[in-house]
Enzyme design. Structure first.
Site, short mmCIF file in Angstrom:
data_model
loop_
_atom_site.label_atom_id
_atom_site.label_comp_id
_atom_site.label_asym_id
_atom_site.label_seq_id
_atom_site.Cartn_x
_atom_site.Cartn_y
_atom_site.Cartn_z
N SER A 137 0.78 -1.15 -0.07
CA SER A 137 0.35 0.21 0.29
C SER A 137 1.31 1.29 0.12
O SER A 137 2.35 0.77 0.28
CB SER A 137 -0.67 0.09 1.45
OG SER A 137 -1.51 1.37 1.50
N TYR A 151 -1.92 -0.69 10.63
CA TYR A 151 -2.12 -1.17 9.09
C TYR A 151 -0.66 -0.57 8.83
O TYR A 151 -0.06 -1.33 7.36
CB TYR A 151 -3.15 -0.37 8.42
CG TYR A 151 -3.17 -0.88 7.21
CD1 TYR A 151 -3.81 -1.63 6.66
CD2 TYR A 151 -2.79 0.58 6.45
CE1 TYR A 151 -3.40 -2.34 5.40
CE2 TYR A 151 -3.11 0.11 4.97
CZ TYR A 151 -3.40 -1.45 4.12
OH TYR A 151 -3.40 -1.25 2.70
#
Length: 279
Positions: A137, A151
């Site tokens: 990501s 995350y």
């Protein structure tokens, strides 16, 4: 005529994974796809065939991953491309996320793809070829987002182990790439894919604002097309020398530039301290 490559795509029942699997099958590739629920794969794509193998796998179960990869090789005879796509977003500040919430995110986003790599590598090494795409990501490059620390940490971890894997695997003709997608118009930001903290602390105003923005404003308005991301991954898999780092989306590119500027600014501002530690 050369038979097209065999792909393994995890987390394939929705989002980028599902888009990629459909596009691969349309282009004549053979695909094994995993999900926590095989029925969802059959419903979305179809039943097992000579070109498609749906598998219900708990990727956090090392033995289950090994059995699944063995089954893929039995079905297709080999594996050429591995896409570690399965994962989920976990919102929450470091203080408010529990030990269990944090460990679960690492189990799925870090330890599960490591299980896949561990059991795919013997086959890839024996054939002296292969590609591994680890889908991280932009949060694996730039972590300055209130409420996204855990995350981002999972995606930083994926970036780190992919860099090492690229060095370890290259002597066997295997390429490893960490992929940093920006915001893509998938269901990643829906309630079913993005978890919020069980015990939110309202005093964290910036985290709460980010949470609401992602769930209500950004969701459905992401600037990037998953169909085009799938095209890029397929194209990169055919490159002779694919990159170790692959950014997807102009937003991802811009965040990288921001990160470079921030690190460079800190490095230069505090250089006197940095270089003062030598004997």
């Amino acid at each position: 005529m050369e038979t097209k490559k065999v792909w393994l795509v995890t987390g394939a029942s929705k989002g980028l994974g599902l888009t990629l699997v459909k596009k691969l099958l349309e282009n004549g590739y053979r695909v094994a796809a995993t999900s926590r629920n095989a029925h969802s794969l059959v419903e979305a794509i179809g039943v097992a065939s000579g070109s498609f193998l749906p598998l219900e796998v708990s990727l956090t179960d090392d033995d289950a991953v090994k059995a699944a990869i063995d089954k893929i090789v039995m079905h297709f005879g080999k594996i050429d491309v591995v896409v570690n796509n399965a994962g989920y977003g976990q919102l929450g500040t470091l203080e408010e996320l529990s030990d269990a919430e944090t460990k679960e995110n690492f189990d799925v986003n870090v330890f599960a793809p490591l299980n896949v790599v561990r059991h795919a590598m013997p086959y890839l090494r024996s054939q002296k070829s292969g590609n591994i795409f680890n889908i991280a990501s932009v949060g694996g490059i730039f972590g300055s987002f209130a409420g996204w620390g855990v995350y981002c940490a999972t995606k930083f971890a994926m970036a780190g182990f992919t860099e090492a894997l690229a060095e370890e695997a290259k002597e066997f003709g295997i390429h490893a790439t960490v992929v940093y997608p920006g915001y893509f118009r998938t269901d990643f930001l829906t309630a079913g894919s993005l978890k919020t903290p069980k015990s939110a602390i309202q005093e964290y105003a910036a985290a709460r604002q980010s949470e609401q923005a992602h769930l209500n404003d950004i969701n459905g308005n992401q600037p990037n097309d998953p169909e085009k991301a799938a095209d890029v991954l397929i194209a990169i898999s055919e490159e002779e020398n694919p990159p170790v780092h692959l950014l997807l989306g102009s937003d991802a590119y811009d965040m990288l530039q921001n990160k470079i500027e921030l690190i460079t600014k800190d490095a230069e501002q505090w250089k006197e301290y940095t270089v003062s530690t030598g004997y």
